[in-house]
Design a protein around this motif. Structure first.
Motif, PDB file in Angstrom:
ATOM      1  N   LYS A  30       0.959  -1.301  -0.059  1.00  0.00           N
ATOM      2  CA  LYS A  30       0.006   0.002   0.046  1.00  0.00           C
ATOM      3  C   LYS A  30       0.949   1.254  -0.012  1.00  0.00           C
ATOM      4  N   THR A  31       0.658   1.940  -0.852  1.00  0.00           N
ATOM      5  CA  THR A  31       1.366   3.457  -0.999  1.00  0.00           C
ATOM      6  C   THR A  31       0.343   4.670  -0.576  1.00  0.00           C
ATOM      7  N   ASP A  32       1.058   5.665  -0.482  1.00  0.00           N
ATOM      8  CA  ASP A  32       0.196   6.897  -0.223  1.00  0.00           C
ATOM      9  C   ASP A  32      -0.534   7.588  -1.560  1.00  0.00           C
ATOM     10  N   HIS A  33       0.284   7.057  -2.905  1.00  0.00           N
ATOM     11  CA  HIS A  33      -0.465   7.436  -4.337  1.00  0.00           C
ATOM     12  C   HIS A  33      -1.056   6.599  -4.708  1.00  0.00           C
ATOM     13  N   SER A  34      -2.228   6.615  -5.108  1.00  0.00           N
ATOM     14  CA  SER A  34      -3.221   5.415  -5.549  1.00  0.00           C
ATOM     15  C   SER A  34      -2.780   4.956  -6.916  1.00  0.00           C
ATOM     16  N   LEU A  35      -1.781   6.045  -7.534  1.00  0.00           N
ATOM     17  CA  LEU A  35      -1.646   5.564  -9.086  1.00  0.00           C
ATOM     18  C   LEU A  35      -0.119   5.049  -9.196  1.00  0.00           C
ATOM     19  N   SER A  36       0.434   4.724  -8.033  1.00  0.00           N
ATOM     20  CA  SER A  36       1.630   3.916  -8.057  1.00  0.00           C
ATOM     21  C   SER A  36       1.245   2.353  -7.424  1.00  0.00           C
ATOM     22  N   ILE A  37       2.007   1.497  -7.735  1.00  0.00           N
ATOM     23  CA  ILE A  37       1.661   0.425  -7.002  1.00  0.00           C
ATOM     24  C   ILE A  37       3.373  -0.168  -7.126  1.00  0.00           C
ATOM     25  N   ALA A  38       3.372  -0.877  -5.991  1.00  0.00           N
ATOM     26  CA  ALA A  38       4.762  -1.927  -5.723  1.00  0.00           C
ATOM     27  C   ALA A  38       4.107  -3.318  -5.071  1.00  0.00           C
ATOM     28  N   ALA A  39       4.862  -4.237  -6.131  1.00  0.00           N
ATOM     29  CA  ALA A  39       4.340  -5.615  -5.680  1.00  0.00           C
ATOM     30  C   ALA A  39       5.348  -6.552  -5.398  1.00  0.00           C
ATOM     31  N   SER A  40       5.190  -7.545  -4.963  1.00  0.00           N
ATOM     32  CA  SER A  40       6.425  -8.663  -4.951  1.00  0.00           C
ATOM     33  C   SER A  40       6.072  -9.517  -6.016  1.00  0.00           C
ATOM     34  N   GLU A  41       6.948 -10.311  -6.227  1.00  0.00           N
ATOM     35  CA  GLU A  41       6.793 -11.403  -7.522  1.00  0.00           C
ATOM     36  C   GLU A  41       5.703 -12.276  -7.005  1.00  0.00           C
ATOM     37  N   TRP A  42       5.232 -13.165  -7.677  1.00  0.00           N
ATOM     38  CA  TRP A  42       4.309 -14.190  -7.256  1.00  0.00           C
ATOM     39  C   TRP A  42       5.360 -15.222  -6.848  1.00  0.00           C
ATOM     40  N   THR A  43       5.015 -15.992  -5.750  1.00  0.00           N
ATOM     41  CA  THR A  43       5.955 -16.655  -4.865  1.00  0.00           C
ATOM     42  C   THR A  43       5.226 -17.850  -4.412  1.00  0.00           C
ATOM     43  N   ALA A  44       5.849 -18.844  -4.698  1.00  0.00           N
ATOM     44  CA  ALA A  44       5.390 -20.169  -4.116  1.00  0.00           C
ATOM     45  C   ALA A  44       5.030 -20.198  -2.709  1.00  0.00           C
ATOM     46  N   PHE A  45       3.902 -21.011  -2.125  1.00  0.00           N
ATOM     47  CA  PHE A  45       3.853 -21.232  -0.626  1.00  0.00           C
ATOM     48  C   PHE A  45       3.089 -22.492  -0.539  1.00  0.00           C
ATOM     49  N   CYS A  46       3.312 -22.879   0.667  1.00  0.00           N
ATOM     50  CA  CYS A  46       2.808 -24.462   1.114  1.00  0.00           C
ATOM     51  C   CYS A  46       1.455 -24.421   1.976  1.00  0.00           C
ATOM     52  N   GLN A  47       1.381 -23.494   2.722  1.00  0.00           N
ATOM     53  CA  GLN A  47       0.228 -23.615   3.484  1.00  0.00           C
ATOM     54  C   GLN A  47      -0.275 -21.980   3.858  1.00  0.00           C
ATOM     55  N   LEU A  48      -1.320 -21.750   4.216  1.00  0.00           N
ATOM     56  CA  LEU A  48      -1.822 -20.608   4.717  1.00  0.00           C
ATOM     57  C   LEU A  48      -2.679 -20.971   5.924  1.00  0.00           C
ATOM     58  N   GLU A  49      -2.280 -20.517   6.908  1.00  0.00           N
ATOM     59  CA  GLU A  49      -2.797 -20.888   8.237  1.00  0.00           C
ATOM     60  C   GLU A  49      -3.629 -19.635   9.098  1.00  0.00           C
ATOM     61  N   PHE A  50      -4.497 -19.665   9.557  1.00  0.00           N
ATOM     62  CA  PHE A  50      -5.025 -18.578  10.204  1.00  0.00           C
ATOM     63  C   PHE A  50      -4.891 -18.853  12.037  1.00  0.00           C
ATOM     64  N   GLU A  51      -4.610 -17.962  12.579  1.00  0.00           N
ATOM     65  CA  GLU A  51      -4.404 -18.287  14.086  1.00  0.00           C
ATOM     66  C   GLU A  51      -5.781 -18.140  14.715  1.00  0.00           C
ATOM     67  N   GLU A  52      -6.385 -18.939  15.364  1.00  0.00           N
ATOM     68  CA  GLU A  52      -7.570 -18.915  16.111  1.00  0.00           C
ATOM     69  C   GLU A  52      -7.691 -18.080  17.262  1.00  0.00           C
TER      70      GLU A  52
END
Length: 100
Positions: A30-52
């Motif tokens: 998230k940036t202060d300027h709605s017209l600019s964007i900074a993003a990471s590369e698409w990256t592999a992941f094994c699991q997405l965990e939500f902490e109860e």
């Protein structure tokens, strides 16, 4: 390979896009300027965990769980950053993140 975000999580710092079918994710800073964007590369992941009982989530980057990213969901009147949950992002720029 084309990626389609099937899950979107908002943290104070980033919008997290998850392609659950291909186990790939991308963070849009998230940036202060709605017209600019900074993003990471698409990256592999094994699991997405939500902490109860919390708004935390953990992205496992390897099967052993020795490489993880931990964050928390951004909420209205957020205790973590004091901000609001609504953020303006350029949808054209986000759409361009679908391919790598």
């Amino acid at each position: 390979m084309e990626h389609h975000a099937t899950r979107v999580l908002e943290s104070c710092h980033s919008t997290w896009l998850f392609d659950d079918e291909n186990l790939m994710f991308c963070r849009v800073i998230k940036t202060d300027h709605s017209l600019s964007i900074a993003a990471s590369e698409w990256t592999a992941f094994c699991q997405l965990e939500f902490e109860e009982g919390t708004d935390s989530f953990v992205v496992w980057l390897n099967e052993d769980g020795t490489r993880r990213l931990r964050s928390w969901r951004h909420l209205d009147h957020c205790d973590s950053c004091g901000g609001e949950a609504t953020t303006e992002l350029d949808l054209t720029a986000i759409a361009s993140l679908k391919t790598d």
